[in-house]
Design an enzyme around this catalytic site. Structure first.
Site, PDB file in Angstrom:
ATOM      1  N   GLU A   1      27.194  59.389  66.697  1.00  0.00           N
ATOM      2  CA  GLU A   1      26.466  58.208  67.160  1.00  0.00           C
ATOM      3  C   GLU A   1      25.576  58.509  68.360  1.00  0.00           C
ATOM      4  O   GLU A   1      24.453  58.019  68.456  1.00  0.00           O
ATOM      5  CB  GLU A   1      27.479  57.123  67.540  1.00  0.00           C
ATOM      6  N   ASP A   2      26.089  59.336  69.291  1.00  0.00           N
ATOM      7  CA  ASP A   2      25.391  59.497  70.576  1.00  0.00           C
ATOM      8  C   ASP A   2      24.620  60.800  70.729  1.00  0.00           C
ATOM      9  O   ASP A   2      23.976  61.011  71.747  1.00  0.00           O
ATOM     10  CB  ASP A   2      26.411  59.382  71.727  1.00  0.00           C
TER      11      ASP A   2
ATOM     12  N   HIS B   1      34.684  61.261  67.893  1.00  0.00           N
ATOM     13  CA  HIS B   1      34.287  59.980  67.294  1.00  0.00           C
ATOM     14  C   HIS B   1      32.920  59.458  67.740  1.00  0.00           C
ATOM     15  O   HIS B   1      32.318  58.638  67.058  1.00  0.00           O
ATOM     16  CB  HIS B   1      35.386  58.915  67.480  1.00  0.00           C
TER      17      HIS B   1
END
Length: 755
Positions: free
Chosen positions: A93-94, A89
């Protein structure tokens, strides 16, 4: 080998492998257990992607996705698709990986869920508003395609709350505030009862640490009493159930510190006065699955022969389950020790749905990816459809948006019938107008009244369970702004606001045309700055509101407006014109009193550090009228649009929205006061009236404690008195001492502080 000499890398390796093994074991012991290879592949991919990154707590970053996947598997009962999505998840994003990479390796379903879970920047609310509201919007949009997105997000939030210790205080308030405002009601709506309780409790622990510690300690010290009460109460019940040859389990449910504190706040009672801290759950395995509802009633009949039941406190969630799938029979019985005890009767299946939530059990049973929807899901899908409708009409303001969604999350329901006898589930407190909008927007927007049980009622009439409702319409009816004040459902509010905004846009356009025409006639050019200046001149804060006022002919333009634009008004003031001594003439704003210099937050301001409020600097901060914080209150700071700092109580309703919508502007506040300044505090009193009672109260406050009484407001009716006393105190400790001293006055039954 000595543990000190083992390289950190090896220790991390072991930590991560052990955590993943626990996840695998949990998955293998569940009823999914088919896709170990896929789960392992997702783990290895995520591990590689997050390599070398650590969390604030110091542990390897991959420990967070593993923990979220474990919660999804063990506590929410989800399968391999959800476990893989939870492991992945944070990858998009990272790290440098994209949603397309995830899709190529793990397929479209996992990619879609991961995309829904990935935070976004910017968005429809613009930079001013909340990134959190925007993330939440994306989450809900994806959720209406796949409920697993929101379930994993709740698991993610639960793990963040469990590890919130490592965050600075201002971040803790932001995250705890969001959790209480959005995620706990959401978990409740999805039937995740256990998760909801833990989220509420953890939020409470970080926002009000002293109250949390105090209630937890009291629960600990009264545990033995509760156990004795439970044993005495259940002894005859066990005997009755054994006699009926029922396979059962008895569990005691103890109220959480958060729900106890909430009740203490709402009902203005002390810990000792809360009688329903203990409840009993009877969980049985039915002989025949189809007969489980009848068996619940049989158990109720048997135990009501032992104890008298409270006639007004029976809740039948069997025939009409709550919208989140919850089923049980709740009865309140009088124990032999004179205490009311709530008993919840439910089957093992009902208990599983109550604890773990129905979404996981219905939609993706046995991990089948393309399973057809079952008809039980009608309620959930209705709810998702409502949310989708709200999302289709974007709110201009982050706060409005979150409020509208939140209205939809509280699932306390009533059952209402249409004229044809169809049953509709509506939230408690809804009106005839809410019902009209729930059927169709056209019906709502043209509604003039309703017939409830064949009697004519107004739009604002509140419906009760069992009412039969017929909506009356007229083509000439138009939506009125006053409707917003009495509708209570998210759908009705959103639709009314959308129609009003559409109407306002037309009026605004008309206002703009009037303004342009006026300026053109007076050889002035139209610019937004000119409109803003005239709005301020007419004492209207927003340009759009000013244009609407022009369109509705509430504001008429004249010579003074041109004088304002050309600077003539200013010259009058400088000459000492008579207008400046009469602030109400000419639409000019009243001259304000010279204010003390307010603190303005500089650009490079460290928001992680607490702000200490002292006698010297207290006047540099704003204290809005919503919650009246005084020294000693759990407080927080909020950096407003002018970069000045407002101080709020942490449990203030306004602060709840600010934490959720503008979390990055929240500051930690500490009081450093030394009992030299005075603040207003109001104490509410209630009791049995007698001669000299008020005198005793004022004696304790004024004479014994040397506290100045500001105002007294007491009413007496039929021997009962009720009132409030406003005092001048130094801090929260003064208030506590006064309340404790007043508890010694005979016939004073209720003493509490008003927010």
């Amino acid at each position: 080998m000595d543990e000190d000499k083992i390289p950190q890398e090896e220790l991390d390796e072991k930590l991560v492998n052990d955590a993943f093994q626990e996840l695998l074991d949990s998955y293998l012991s569940s009823r999914h257990r088919k896709k170990v290879d896929l789960v392992t592949k997702a783990f290895n991919f995520a591990r590689q992607a997050h390599k070398g990154v650590r969390r604030l707590s110091g542990e390897p970053y991959i420990m967070h996705p593993i923990a979220v996947a474990l919660i999804a598997c063990k506590e929410v009962g989800l399968g391999s698709t959800s476990i893989c999505s939870a492991l992945l998840h944070d990858v998009v994003e990272d790290t440098d990986y994209t949603v397309e990479d995830i899709e190529n390796i793990f397929g479209p379903k996992i990619a879609q869920i991961v995309d829904g879970l990935t935070k976004i920047s910017g968005g429809i609310f613009g930079e001013q508003a909340s990134a959190q509201a925007e993330n939440f919007k994306k989450l809900l949009l994806t959720m209406s395609d796949d409920i697993r997105v929101i379930l994993i997000k709740i698991c993610d939030r639960l793990h963040n709350m469990r590890t919130l210790e490592s965050q600075p205080a201002n971040k803790q308030y932001k995250i705890a505030g969001e959790t209480l405002y959005i995620y706990a009601p959401l978990a409740n709506r999805l039937g995740l009862n256990k998760v909801k309780s833990e989220l509420e409790n953890l939020s409470f622990k970080f926002e009000h640490p002293d109250e949390y510690a105090s209630i937890s300690k009291k629960l600990e010290t009264t545990q033995k009493q509760r156990e004795k009460l439970f044993d005495d109460f259940t002894k005859p019940i066990r005997a009755a159930l054994d006699g009926m040859h029922i396979q059962y389990e008895l569990k005691q449910r103890v109220k959480t510190p958060y729900s106890i504190w909430n009740k203490m706040q709402n009902k203005h009672v002390s810990f000792e006065e809360i009688y329903d801290i203990l409840a009993l759950r009877i969980i049985f395995t039915p002989r025949v699955r189809e007969e489980e509802v009848n068996e619940c009633f049989n158990i109720y009949v048997a135990i009501s022969r032992i104890y008298k039941s409270h006639p007004d406190r029976m809740r039948d969630w069997l025939s009409h389950p709550k919208a989140n799938g919850y089923q049980a029979l709740h009865v309140t019985l009088m124990s032999k020790s004179g205490q009311w005890i709530e008993v919840q009767i439910r089957s093992d299946r009902m208990d599983e749905v109550a604890e773990q939530g129905f979404a996981a059990h219905w939609k993706y049973k046995d991990g089948l990816e393309d399973e057809e929807y079952t008809e039980d899901e009608a309620e959930l899908n209705d709810w998702l459809r409502t949310i989708k409708e709200i999302l289709d009409d974007p709110q201009p303001d982050a706060m409005d948006f979150l409020d509208t969604i939140k209205l939809n999350l509280f699932a306390s329901e009533i059952f209402v019938f249409t004229p044809k006898g169809e049953i509709k589930t509506m939230p408690t407190g809804c009106t005839a107008l809410d019902f009209a909008f729930s059927i169709h927007t056209f019906l709502g927007s043209h509604c003039i009244g309703a017939k409830v049980n064949h009697k004519l009622v107004p739009l604002s009439h509140k419906l009760k369970s069992g009412d039969q409702v017929e909506i009356l319409t007229s083509k000439s009816q138009h939506v009125s702004p006053a409707w917003i004040n009495f509708v209570s459902t998210a759908k009705a509010k959103a639709k009314i606001q959308a129609i009003l905004r559409r109407d306002n846009r037309e009026v605004q356009k008309k206002g703009e045309e009037i303004l342009m025409e006026f300026l053109q006639k007076n050889q002035q050019e139209y610019t937004p700055a000119v409109a803003d200046r005239l709005a301020e001149f007419h004492d209207i804060k927003k340009r759009n509101d000013f244009l609407i006022a022009l369109g509705e002919k509430r504001v008429l333009l004249g010579e003074k407006d041109i004088d304002e634009l050309t600077g003539k008004n200013k010259k009058d003031d400088e000459k000492g014109g008579w207008l400046k001594y009469v602030p109400f003439v000419g639409g000019k704003k009243k001259k304000e009193e010279p204010q003390k210099e307010l603190f303005v937050v500089p650009d490079k301001f460290n928001r992680k550090k607490p702000i200490f409020i002292t006698e010297e600097n207290i006047s540099q901060y704003k204290f809005p009228g919503c919650c009246h914080p005084i020294p000693g209150d759990d407080a927080l700071g909020y950096i407003d649009n002018k970069n000045q700092i407002e101080i709020h109580k942490r449990n203030c309703p306004v602060a709840a929205k600010l934490k959720t919508s503008f979390g990055n502007r929240i500051l930690d506040i500490k009081w450093d006061m030394h009992k030299t300044l005075y603040f207003d505090a109001t104490i509410r009193l209630g009791g049995i009236d007698r001669v000299g009672l008020l005198n005793e109260v004022t004696q304790i406050i004024s004479a014994q404690m040397n506290v100045n009484i500001h105002t007294v407001n007491i009413t007496c009716e039929e021997g009962i008195f009720d009132g409030s006393i406003e005092l001048r105190v130094h801090d929260r400790d003064d208030v506590k001492t006064i309340i404790n001293n007043l508890k010694g006055v005979p016939d004073l039954k209720e003493i509490s502080q008003i927010m």
